[in-house]
Design an enzyme around this catalytic site. Sequence first.
Site, mmCIF file in Angstrom:
data_model
loop_
_atom_site.group_PDB
_atom_site.id
_atom_site.type_symbol
_atom_site.label_atom_id
_atom_site.label_comp_id
_atom_site.label_asym_id
_atom_site.label_seq_id
_atom_site.Cartn_x
_atom_site.Cartn_y
_atom_site.Cartn_z
ATOM 1 N N CYS A 93 0.838 -1.204 0.000
ATOM 2 C CA CYS A 93 0.000 0.000 0.000
ATOM 3 C C CYS A 93 0.875 1.257 0.000
ATOM 4 O O CYS A 93 1.590 1.487 -0.965
ATOM 5 C CB CYS A 93 -0.998 -0.037 1.153
ATOM 6 S SG CYS A 93 -2.350 1.140 0.935
ATOM 7 N N HIS A 145 -3.925 -4.921 -0.002
ATOM 8 C CA HIS A 145 -3.439 -5.442 1.278
ATOM 9 C C HIS A 145 -3.483 -6.969 1.252
ATOM 10 O O HIS A 145 -4.531 -7.548 1.513
ATOM 11 C CB HIS A 145 -4.294 -4.911 2.430
ATOM 12 C CG HIS A 145 -4.031 -3.475 2.733
ATOM 13 N ND1 HIS A 145 -3.033 -3.070 3.590
ATOM 14 C CD2 HIS A 145 -4.602 -2.340 2.274
ATOM 15 C CE1 HIS A 145 -3.000 -1.755 3.645
ATOM 16 N NE2 HIS A 145 -3.951 -1.281 2.856
ATOM 17 N N GLU A 159 -2.421 -8.990 3.375
ATOM 18 C CA GLU A 159 -2.731 -9.503 4.721
ATOM 19 C C GLU A 159 -4.224 -9.467 5.021
ATOM 20 O O GLU A 159 -4.672 -10.034 6.013
ATOM 21 C CB GLU A 159 -1.930 -8.724 5.781
ATOM 22 C CG GLU A 159 -2.414 -7.310 6.093
ATOM 23 C CD GLU A 159 -1.936 -6.236 5.116
ATOM 24 O OE1 GLU A 159 -1.527 -6.576 3.993
ATOM 25 O OE2 GLU A 159 -1.997 -5.044 5.495
#
Lengths: 197, 266
Positions: free
Chosen positions: A76, A178, A180
């Site tokens: 990001c 993202h 994650e």
Amino acid sequence: MIGIVYYGAGNIFSLTAALDRLGLSYGMIKTAEDFEKYDRYIIPGVGHAGSAMQKLKDTGLVPSIIALRKPVLGICVGMQLLTTHSEEGDSALTGIIPLETRLFSNKLNVKVPHTGWNKVFQSSVNPLFSDITPGTHFYFVHSYYIEFNSIFTIALAEYGIKFSAVIQKDNFYGVQFHPEKSGIAGEQLLKNFAHLA
Amino acid sequence: MESSSLQTEVIKSGNDLAKRIIPCLDVKDGRTVKGVNFVALRDAGDPVELAYQYSRQGADELVFLDITATHERRKTIVELVKAVARQVNIPFTIGGGINEISDADILLNSGADKISVNSAVVRNPAFIDELALAFGKQFVVVAIDTKHINGKNYVHLNGGRIATEIETEDWIREAESRGAGEILLTSMDHDGTKAGFDNGLLKKINDTLSIPLIASGGAGNIQDFVDVFKISNADAALAASVFHYGEILIPDLKKVLQQNNIEVRI
């Protein structure tokens, strides 16, 4: 083992939680000497690109990052820091990858921030996308994007305009989404990064 | 010719962005509950376990609202946020009792992706500006409970218990201009009725909104989700009890949305 650049502008908890779930070991990089302990690196980042760059500069780690020759993944805003400049606060960034970070224009007729799961299409074969189908959705939340570039964009997304979902120059990778928070596909991408040669 | 090619581009834009399905977990005393018209609460389970199950089923995002927090002045439970962030691989929002920057900061550092603010920012609108400045507007969801009274829509506070004289449309415009990254709009008239979303109001608001809109209140069956996306073009639809009690399974819902040419993540 993954070294996470620790400079106070990242949601470290979610990232480390994902790495824990995947059984990938990691540590924090706070000084230039710490880089030697790891064989790959993640630069996280959320918030304002200009203030993130300032925080990164304050750590004194920028010259060491630019000199890295092992795999690096910017996430990001951490990805945007790899570019030369951001329209956010008219900020000079590291310039590792010669690209521009721009604001989604209101002329594009899309809502900003770009929030949610957007399809990502790889534009070249890359081990970062092993076992990830072209057109898989990843989770994005950002108001600024990195322009599409035929050399450095290795996966693109479209949101009013084609932009760089993933960029690469040599050992430096950046993902705008993202991983994650991108479900199983995001976890696969993190695993792929952990196994890059 | 020029205008028709522009038209094509406008229609195409945003098509690769999936409409989001968001189970909402109303949390009270560490357990998930869902009220019918905000009263008569029933216990619907452990929030961490539910969150994990939803992520496995294909939920795109989760919202946790600590519905007791504002009323009883309790702070949202940080440990719950951490437990969810450890186990769940999709983004989630946490709301309830966030009155200061430090409240938001600890939640973000515990793994929350966004925070939802409601009554606190109606009482102190500048708090939206402060949050957006501190964390970026993409972290700031402004949740609004709205009720239709004598032909107008009014903002309600504290989980709908307190009426205000603020018109909902005005408040949304102000929240947007102050730095809200997303609006979560709950129709109190529809919430708990299972009679469908308030598509008329949602469309009216969405047509002039430049930030994402989450539709909430009234989901009863799969067709309600098709309708809310087709009619209002909201970015996301949120529901609780239809998911918690297994009346709608997310894989079934997404399949029908896809059959209706609505972009979803499968």
